[in-house]
Write a protein that holds these residues in place. Structure first.
Motif, PDB file in Angstrom:
ATOM      1  N   ASP A  38       0.814  -1.209   0.000  1.00  0.00           N
ATOM      2  CA  ASP A  38       0.000   0.000   0.000  1.00  0.00           C
ATOM      3  C   ASP A  38       0.847   1.259   0.000  1.00  0.00           C
ATOM      4  N   MET A  42       1.268   4.210  -2.862  1.00  0.00           N
ATOM      5  CA  MET A  42       1.122   5.639  -2.585  1.00  0.00           C
ATOM      6  C   MET A  42       2.281   6.426  -3.196  1.00  0.00           C
ATOM      7  N   SER A  46       2.240   9.547  -6.190  1.00  0.00           N
ATOM      8  CA  SER A  46       2.449  10.844  -5.551  1.00  0.00           C
ATOM      9  C   SER A  46       2.603  11.999  -6.534  1.00  0.00           C
ATOM     10  N   PHE A 140      -3.772   5.673   7.448  1.00  0.00           N
ATOM     11  CA  PHE A 140      -3.678   5.342   6.031  1.00  0.00           C
ATOM     12  C   PHE A 140      -4.468   4.075   5.737  1.00  0.00           C
ATOM     13  N   ALA A 329      -2.949  12.132   1.368  1.00  0.00           N
ATOM     14  CA  ALA A 329      -2.695  10.694   1.322  1.00  0.00           C
ATOM     15  C   ALA A 329      -3.701   9.876   2.124  1.00  0.00           C
ATOM     16  N   TYR A 334      -8.103  10.373  -2.182  1.00  0.00           N
ATOM     17  CA  TYR A 334      -7.061   9.379  -2.454  1.00  0.00           C
ATOM     18  C   TYR A 334      -7.684   7.999  -2.649  1.00  0.00           C
TER      19      TYR A 334
END
Length: 443
Positions: A38, A42, A46, A140, A329, A334
């Motif tokens: 994960d 990310m 980005s 997250f 994030a 997201y």
């Protein structure tokens, strides 16, 4: 990604903080993160963030979990008054957040934009990251533990797995599904020593048996009947119905065994669900069912609670820019970005109520049980009897990382047949008493 989603994300009020950065010289954020799928995903996406925030550049430090924890802990503990932090954003777990926040090592996140919608965070996850009403890290992804099982083997055994099984049923099913001649084992459980490996599982299991690490005076409780019952049943399950060499098996080893069709049941992290149901990775993908972690009728299930979160060290010199990245994030936007690029089954799970209200995500076979598992865990009141600590599969005190590893070594030795269950518990009691005395919890 399509232009519509990009435009929507660009217009969101999460960009409201960006004005400050744009008015200044460009800043570079150094982000320390764990090397799981994960987080790597990310990092690969980005560019979407930097496109929205042209005044901010990102520098990534991606590390294995144990190395990350060591480096980040050293950095946040020594930054601030003594020197600037090396990292501006860090990946930190539920165990560390309340400890670090209490030490003043993390920046509170109370001024995230209204559209971030803090109230959308799942209470069970948010509460573990909140100290005295202040949020100190943004989740997250979140996880609990649950039973993953072979539906075909349960049917062959003439059994049915309820959504909320008991430990007695788990014992019955493990015996019925075991076929060692064909390398099929009724149950796979963590045996590898470590506070984040076998101790995580056994602490959550112990909660459901009425055990606890400490009483209200911080006296260790490994000499209690509930702990004897916990460890005895665990050893019986894994020794009689588990794979050979189980004392060396952690999350990754058991995941591989389950994907290869060698485990009738596996009780472990809910984030494993996407791996065991992926037909490209799992030979039993179309036969996997899910249930809550078991209970013993005492009001507590064996569900743990964990989140990987993003926090900002108090020594960061770019706090405003770091908040913008953390907000992006861990935002709803997201999630939409991941769904667009990777599909709903791969979005970071376990953090937001809105995700589980989404009809598209509800189609994911493990979504409902993941949410129910998270909600079954209570980090504020983790045990049947009162305790002076918070945390489900860990005790939220600085000493636990070291103590938990020592205790995990004793439990792993018992599983390997090197010591008896009684001796392992006696050793755990002595080791924990010694370390807690040294730390000043009691004389």
């Amino acid at each position: 990604m399509n232009k519509t989603i990009r435009a929507a994300m660009g217009a969101t009020a999460l960009c409201a903080l960006a004005g400050t950065a744009l008015a200044q010289d460009s800043v570079t954020l150094t982000i320390a993160t764990v090397n799981n799928g994960d987080m790597i995903r990310m990092q690969s996406l980005s560019d979407e963030f930097t496109a929205q925030h042209p005044g901010i550049k990102l520098e990534w430090v991606t590390l294995e979990e144990n190395v990350l924890r060591q480096r980040v802990t050293t950095d946040v503990a020594t930054s601030g008054a003594s020197h600037d932090a090396q990292y501006d954003v860090v990946t930190v777990g539920t165990y560390e957040v309340p400890i670090w926040a209490g030490q003043g090592w993390l920046v509170p996140l109370n001024d995230l934009p209204a559209e971030y919608d803090v109230d959308d965070l799942l209470p069970a996850i948010r509460n573990g990251l909140t100290i005295d009403g202040e949020l100190f890290a943004a989740p997250f992804y979140g996880e609990s533990s649950m039973v993953m099982y072979r539906k075909d083997l349960m049917e062959k055994a003439g059994l049915e797995m309820p959504d909320a099984p008991s430990w007695d049923l788990i014992k019955q099913a493990a015996a019925a599904m075991t076929d060692k001649d064909n390398e099929v084992y009724g149950i796979c459980l963590r045996g590898k020593a470590g506070w984040g490996e076998n101790v995580a599982f056994l602490s959550a299991m112990a909660n459901s048996y009425g055990a606890r690490w400490f009483d209200e005076n911080w006296t260790p409780q490994f000499d209690s009947e509930p702990w004897r019952n916990t460890l005895t049943d665990y050893l019986d399950l894994v020794t009689n119905y588990g794979p050979p060499g189980a004392a060396s098996n952690g999350f990754n080893e058991n995941l591989a065994l389950f994907q290869q069709g060698k485990c009738g049941m596996w009780i472990d992290a809910t984030v494993a669900a996407s791996f065991v149901t992926n037909p490209d990775e799992s030979t039993v993908a179309d036969q996997v069912g899910f249930a809550l972690a078991p209970d013993n009728g005492l009001g507590k299930r064996g569900n743990w609670l964990w989140a990987w979160t993003l926090g900002i060290p108090a020594g960061s010199q770019h706090v405003d820019a770091a908040k913008q990245f953390v907000a992006w994030a861990t935002s709803k936007e997201y999630t939409a970005l991941i769904a667009e690029n990777e599909g709903w089954a791969n979005v970071p799970p376990g953090t937001r109520k809105s995700l589980y209200d989404n009809p598209e995500y509800q189609k994911v076979p493990f979504a409902k049980m993941t949410l129910e598992s998270i909600m079954a865990a209570d980090p504020i009141n983790p045990t049947v009897d009162p305790v002076p600590y918070t945390g489900v599969q860990f005790v939220a005190i600085p000493e636990f990382q070291g103590i938990g590893t020592l205790v995990g070594q004793q439990f792993s030795a018992a599983l390997a047949g090197q010591v008896s269950a009684e001796q392992a518990l006696q050793n755990a009691q002595q080791l924990t008493t010694r370390e807690m005395t040294r730390a000043g919890y009691f004389k």
